[in-house]
Design a protein around this motif. Structure first.
Motif, mmCIF file in Angstrom:
data_model
loop_
_atom_site.group_PDB
_atom_site.id
_atom_site.type_symbol
_atom_site.label_atom_id
_atom_site.label_comp_id
_atom_site.label_asym_id
_atom_site.label_seq_id
_atom_site.Cartn_x
_atom_site.Cartn_y
_atom_site.Cartn_z
ATOM 1 N N ALA A 240 0.817 -1.218 0.000
ATOM 2 C CA ALA A 240 0.000 0.000 0.000
ATOM 3 C C ALA A 240 0.847 1.263 0.000
ATOM 4 N N ALA A 241 2.169 1.117 0.196
ATOM 5 C CA ALA A 241 2.991 2.325 0.317
ATOM 6 C C ALA A 241 4.274 2.292 -0.506
ATOM 7 N N LEU A 242 4.732 1.097 -0.883
ATOM 8 C CA LEU A 242 6.019 0.985 -1.577
ATOM 9 C C LEU A 242 6.079 1.887 -2.817
ATOM 10 N N GLY A 243 4.950 2.008 -3.508
ATOM 11 C CA GLY A 243 4.904 2.805 -4.729
ATOM 12 C C GLY A 243 5.343 4.248 -4.523
ATOM 13 N N ALA A 261 9.537 -7.146 -8.640
ATOM 14 C CA ALA A 261 10.825 -6.573 -8.257
ATOM 15 C C ALA A 261 11.593 -7.531 -7.350
ATOM 16 N N LEU A 262 10.864 -8.193 -6.442
ATOM 17 C CA LEU A 262 11.533 -9.144 -5.539
ATOM 18 C C LEU A 262 12.144 -10.289 -6.341
ATOM 19 N N LYS A 263 11.393 -10.736 -7.343
ATOM 20 C CA LYS A 263 11.887 -11.807 -8.212
ATOM 21 C C LYS A 263 13.165 -11.348 -8.920
ATOM 22 N N MET A 392 16.985 -0.983 -2.127
ATOM 23 C CA MET A 392 17.651 -2.047 -2.885
ATOM 24 C C MET A 392 17.187 -2.067 -4.330
ATOM 25 N N ILE A 393 15.873 -1.905 -4.508
ATOM 26 C CA ILE A 393 15.328 -1.929 -5.865
ATOM 27 C C ILE A 393 15.939 -0.778 -6.680
ATOM 28 N N PRO A 399 13.770 -1.124 -13.057
ATOM 29 C CA PRO A 399 12.772 -0.117 -13.475
ATOM 30 C C PRO A 399 11.398 -0.438 -12.909
ATOM 31 N N PHE A 400 11.209 -0.111 -11.646
ATOM 32 C CA PHE A 400 10.020 -0.530 -10.915
ATOM 33 C C PHE A 400 8.725 -0.185 -11.652
ATOM 34 N N ARG A 401 8.666 1.022 -12.180
ATOM 35 C CA ARG A 401 7.411 1.480 -12.802
ATOM 36 C C ARG A 401 7.085 0.708 -14.085
#
Lengths: 587, 160
Positions: A240-243, A261-263, A392-393, A399-401
Motif C-alpha cells: 500500500a505504500a512501496l509505490g 521486483a523481488l523476483k 535495494m530496488i 525499473p520498478f514502474r
C-alpha cells in the motif's frame, strides 16, 4: 462561518480564516516558505528559524509558522535580508552535520538536503577551524533502531512525535547550548530506555538522525551465497505504500510490481504474510472462543503488533495474561517456512534464508527474540523495512514502474480479504469477527464491520454473537493505548476482545514505511489513503473470510491437524515476559 | 571518580513526602528536582525513575531538565563545592587563573569531583559580587579579592 482576515503576501491580496498562521496563508496561494522544524499538529515550536518573513511595521524577521495573520498585514516572504538569513542559518546547520548522503537511509527523502539544494548553500563552516566539531554520539546497540547525533539538526520533531504520537517521551534534549543532543536520558541504550520501536520519531525526522537498523547487507550476502535459498514474506501494508518510493501517488496498490521486483532481486521463493494473517485469525479466533466459553482471561488482546507487545511488556506487564498467545503473522510465517515449507520444497532448513519485508521497525527486534527459532536457526533471519527494500530496488537499477505485475505462486501466498486488512487499524478485529461469528452462530455471518474502521484513537462496538453481547474495542498508537488502558482499569464495562496496534493508523503508517515529507503530511491524509488500498484489495478478493482460504484448509489437513492443536501450539504460539527499563546496572 | 550515591529508604521516603507537597501546586517538577538534589546530593537515573512514575513525566524529559541546569547533577558532588566566578568582571580580574590553580591543586577539571569525594570544582556565572572581583565560593561562602595564594591556603584548610 469563520471570520476572514485580509492581508497581503508578496503583493498578492488574500483572505484567510482568522486562525491561520502566515505560513498557512502563504501555502494557500502556493508560496512555499522554507521550513525544517515545522510538523503540523506535532511540532510547531519555531526552532529552526528558516521560515522567517518580513512583516511591515514590525522589527526584525518573524517566524511565519508561529505568527498568526492579522487584518491588513503586509508580508514579504523573500527579499535580500531574508535570503541572507536563511542561507546563514542553513550554513550553521550544515557546519555541524556529517554528510554521508550516499549511504544515508534518507538518500531520497532528506528535507535538510532539499533545503541546502534549494538555497545552494556553501558549506564553509565545516572546512574552517573556527568551531570545535560537535561530539558524535551513536546509540546503535538496539536490534531495531539507531540514533546518530552527527545527522541531527536539533529541530525537536522526534521529541514531540514521541510524546504526542507514542505518548511515551523516550527522546528528549540532553544538556544545553552547543553540547545539546537528542536521545534517551544520558544517551542510555535504546533497548533499555522504554522504547517500543514504533518509529514515529523516524517518520518525523527531517534528516537521517534517527533510522532503522540497516540490514540490507545481510540480504546482499545471502543472495550471493550459493548454498542459501532465499524465501521472502511480504506484509499486507507494504504494497500500500512501496509505490510512493517510486513516484506513485500516496494510496497506490503496487502488489504486482512489488512481487516482480523481488523476483528480479533474486529472491527464490515469495510467500505472502497475508496468508499467515489468515492463519492468525484461525488460531486467535479459536483461542478467543475457548476463552469466552470456558471462563478464560477476558478481554483478550490481539498480539500481532510487536510495538504493542513491547508496550505491554514494559508498561503493563500485569496484563500479559490478557494477551493472545498467538505469534504475529511474521513469526508464524517464519516458523512455517523452516518446517512445513522446507519439507515441501525438500530444502534443509539450515540452508533457508528467511527474509521478511515489513512496514515496521519493531519487527526487526521481534525477529531476534530468543524464543523465535529452533535447532540453532532463526525463524526469520532478516527483516527489511519497506524503505530498505525500495533502496535495494533503486540501487539495482530495477525499473520498478515498468515492471510487469506478477503473482507469487506456492501455497503460502494465497490469502483472503481478511488477511489483507490486517495492515490497518480495526482490520485484525474485523477479520477475527468474520470468522468467530460464523463459527459461533454456525451460519454465514456478515462480512463488513464498519463501526471499527476509521482513524479515531479508540473505537468501540458491541456485536450480538450467538445470543451473547460481545464488547470489542480497537485501539492504535501509543497515546491511544495509554488512554484506553487507563479507561479499561476504571470502567465497569466488561470488554471481551480488544485489538491493539502500536502505530497510529496501524501498519500502513508503520515506522518502516516510506517517509512522507512534513509538507505532504499536512497536505494528504496519508493513513486514510493507504488504508483504502487494503480495503479495496479486501473488497475484490474471491474469499473474504480467513477460514475459507483453501491453502489454510490444506495446511490444517496436511500438517497442523486442527486449530490450537499440539503442533500449532508448538509452532504458532508463544509466551511473553515482563520487562523493565533504565536498569542502570545494565549500562 | 565514581562516588557512590547514598540512596537509603529514609531518603526515598523523604523525597516521596516532599513530592506529595509539590504535587499540590502546578508545575511540580522543578521543586521536586530541588528536593532531590538536596536530599541525595545529585539526581541519578534511579531517582529520576521514581520521580517519573510519581509525576507521570518521562525519564528523558526529567533528565533534559536535570542536565540543562548547572545546579542539578546526575553524579554525586563532593563534600565541598568550590565555585569560581567566571562572570565578566571576575574574569578580567583574573578568575581564570584561580580556576586553573584549583584545577591543578585538586587534579580535576570543571564539573569533576576528586577521588576522595572531598571537592567538586564548578565554574559559575556572575554571582553579583563584582565589587569584590575576583571571587570564588566554597559551600556558598564568598571569598572576595581572591588571589592564587589565597585559594591555595583555603583549599589546604578544607583538606584537613
Amino acid at each position: 462561518m469563520q471570520k476572514l482576515i485580509n492581508l497581503t503576501i508578496d503583493g498578492i491580496n488574500l483572505s484567510v480564516p482568522e486562525d491561520f498562521t502566515v505560513m498557512q496563508a502563504a501555502d494557500s496561494i502556493g508560496i512555499s516558505v522554507p521550513r525544517l522544524c515545522f510538523l503540523k499538529g506535532i511540532h510547531e515550536e519555531s526552532n529552526c528559524r528558516l521560515c522567517i518573513v518580513k512583516i511591515e511595521g514590525q522589527n526584525g524577521l518573524k517566524t511565519s509558522c508561529s505568527t498568526k495573520v492579522q487584518e491588513g498585514m503586509v508580508v514579504e516572504t523573500d527579499n535580500e535580508e531574508i535570503y541572507e538569513n536563511v542561507c546563514f542559518n542553513l550554513e550553521l546547520l550544515a557546519g555541524n552535520h556529517k554528510f554521508e548522503c550516499w549511504k544515508c537511509s534518507r538518500e531520497n527523502s532528506c528535507e535538510f538536503l532539499d533545503l541546502l539544494r534549494r538555497f545552494n548553500v556553501d558549506n564553509d563552516f565545516s572546512n574552517l577551524d573556527l568551531f570545535a566539531p560537535k561530539e558524535i554520539k551513536m546509540n546503535k546497540t538496539s536490534d531495531a533502531m539507531v540514533i546518530d547525533t552527527s545527522k541531527c539538526v536539533l529541530c525537536g520533531r522526534c521529541v514531540s512525535a514521541c510524546e504526542k504520537q507514542s505518548g511515551l517521551g523516550i527522546l528528549n534534549f540532553n544538556h544545553r547550548g552547543s553540547e545539546t543532543y537528542v536521545g534517551p536520558a544520558l544517551f542510555h541504550n535504546l533497548e533499555d530506555a522504554g522504547c517500543i520501536y514504533c518509529g514515529k520519531c523516524i517518520q518525523a525526522c527531517p534528516t537521517g538522525g534517527l533510522r532503522a537498523q540497516d540490514h540490507i547487507k545481510f540480504l546482499e550476502r545471502a543472495l550471493r551465497d550459493k548454498e542459501k535459498v532465499v524465501i521472502c514474506q511480504v506484509a499486507p501494508a507494504v504494497r500500500a505504500a512501496l509505490g510512493e518510493e517510486f513516484g506513485y501517488p500516496i494510496g497506490t496498490n503496487v502488489e504486482g510490481q512489488m512481487f516482480a521486483a523481488l523476483k528480479k532481486i533474486g529472491i527464490n521463493e515469495i510467500i505472502d504474510t497475508n496468508f499467515t494473517a489468515d492463519l492468525t485469525i484461525i488460531e486467535e479466533g479459536h483461542e478467543f472462543i475457548n476463552r469466552l466459553q470456558n471462563g478464560g482471561v477476558l478481554p483478550m488482546f490481539t498480539s500481532c503488533s510487536p510495538g504493542w507487545i513491547n508496550y505491554l511488556e514494559i508498561y503493563y506487564p500485569e496484563l500479559i495474561p490478557n494477551l493472545s498467545s498467538c505469534k504475529s503473522p511474521q513469526q508464524m510465517a517464519g516458523a512455517l517456512i523452516k518446517t512445513y515449507y522446507a519439507e515441501k520444497l525438500g530444502v534443509d532448513p539450515k540452508n533457508i534464508f528467511s527474509l521478511s519485508i515489513m512496514p515496521c521497525v519493531a519487527k526487526k527486534a521481534e525477529a531476534t527474540r530468543p524464543e523465535f527459532g529452533r535447532d540453532g536457526y532463526r525463524d526469520v533471519d532478516c527483516v527489511l523495512t519497506t524503505r530498505e527494500i525500495a533502496r535495494m530496488i533503486r540501487h539495482r537499477g530495477i525499473p520498478f514502474r515498468d515492471l510487469e505485475p506478477m503473482k507469487p505462486f506456492g501455497d503460502l501466498s494465497r490469502y483472503t480479504g481478511a488477511g489483507s486488512i490486517f495492515g490497518v487499524t480495526g482490520g485484525v478485529m474485523e477479520a477475527a469477527l468474520r470468522t468467530v461469528t460464523e463459527i459461533l452462530e454456525g451460519k454465514t455471518s456478515p462480512i463488513e464491520f464498519k463501526e471499527i474502521r476509521g482513524l479515531a484513537d479508540i473505537k468501540e462496538a458491541t456485536y450480538k454473537v450467538a445470543g451473547v453481547d460481545v464488547n470489542v474495542a480497537v485501539v492504535h498508537g501509543g497515546a491511544g493505548i495509554k488512554a484506553f488502558i487507563k479507561h479499561m482499569k476504571t470502567t465497569d464495562k466488561q470488554y471481551h476482545f480488544v485489538e491493539f496496534m502500536g502505530c497510529t493508523g496501524g501498519c500502513i503508517n508503520g515506522g518502516g514505511q516510506p517517509i512522507v515529507s512534513a509538507i505532504n503530511q499536512e497536505k494528504y491524509d496519508v493513513r486514510t489513503l493507504r488504508s483504502q488500498v487494503l480495503y479495496d484489495i479486501d473488497a475484490k478478493t474471491e474469499f473474504r473470510k480467513s477460514h475459507e482460504n483453501p491453502a489454510i484448509k490444506a495446511l490444517y489437513s496436511e500438517f497442523l491437524n486442527e486449530p490450537n492443536s499440539h503442533k500449532s501450539h508448538e509452532l504458532l504460539h508463544t509466551v511473553y515476559r515482563k520487562r523493565s527499563f533504565y536498569e542502570v546496572e545494565k549500562k | 571518580m565514581e562516588t557512590k550515591v547514598d540512596i537509603t529508604n529514609e531518603k526515598i521516603d523523604l523525597l516521596y513526602a516532599e513530592m506529595e507537597k509539590h504535587k499540590q501546586k502546578s508545575g511540580p517538577l522543578m521543586p521536586t528536582l530541588h528536593s532531590a538534589q538536596r536530599i541525595f546530593g545529585c539526581i541519578p537515573i534511579e531517582i529520576q525513575k521514581i520521580i517519573s512514575k510519581e509525576l507521570d513525566i518521562s525519564v528523558a524529559r526529567i533528565n533534559g531538565v536535570v542536565t540543562f541546569y548547572g545546579h542539578f547533577s546526575v553524579v554525586p558532588k563532593g563534600k565541598n563545592i568550590i565555585s569560581v566566578c567566571l562572570g565578566t568582571a571576575c574574569y578580567v580580574k583574573g578568575s581564570g587563573g584561580i580556576l586553573d590553580t584549583v584545577s591543578h591543586e585538586l587534579k580535576i577539571s570543571v564539573g569533576e569531583t576528586t577521588d576522595d569525594g572531598l571537592f567538586t570544582l564548578e565554574g559559575t556565572r556572575c554571582i553579583g559580587a563584582c565589587g569584590l572581583a575576583p571571587v570564588f565560593m566554597i559551600n556558598g561562602e564568598v571569598y572576595g579579592n581572591a588571589s592564587v595564594q589565597m585559594v591555595k591556603d583555603i583549599i589546604a584548610k578544607y583538606k584537613t
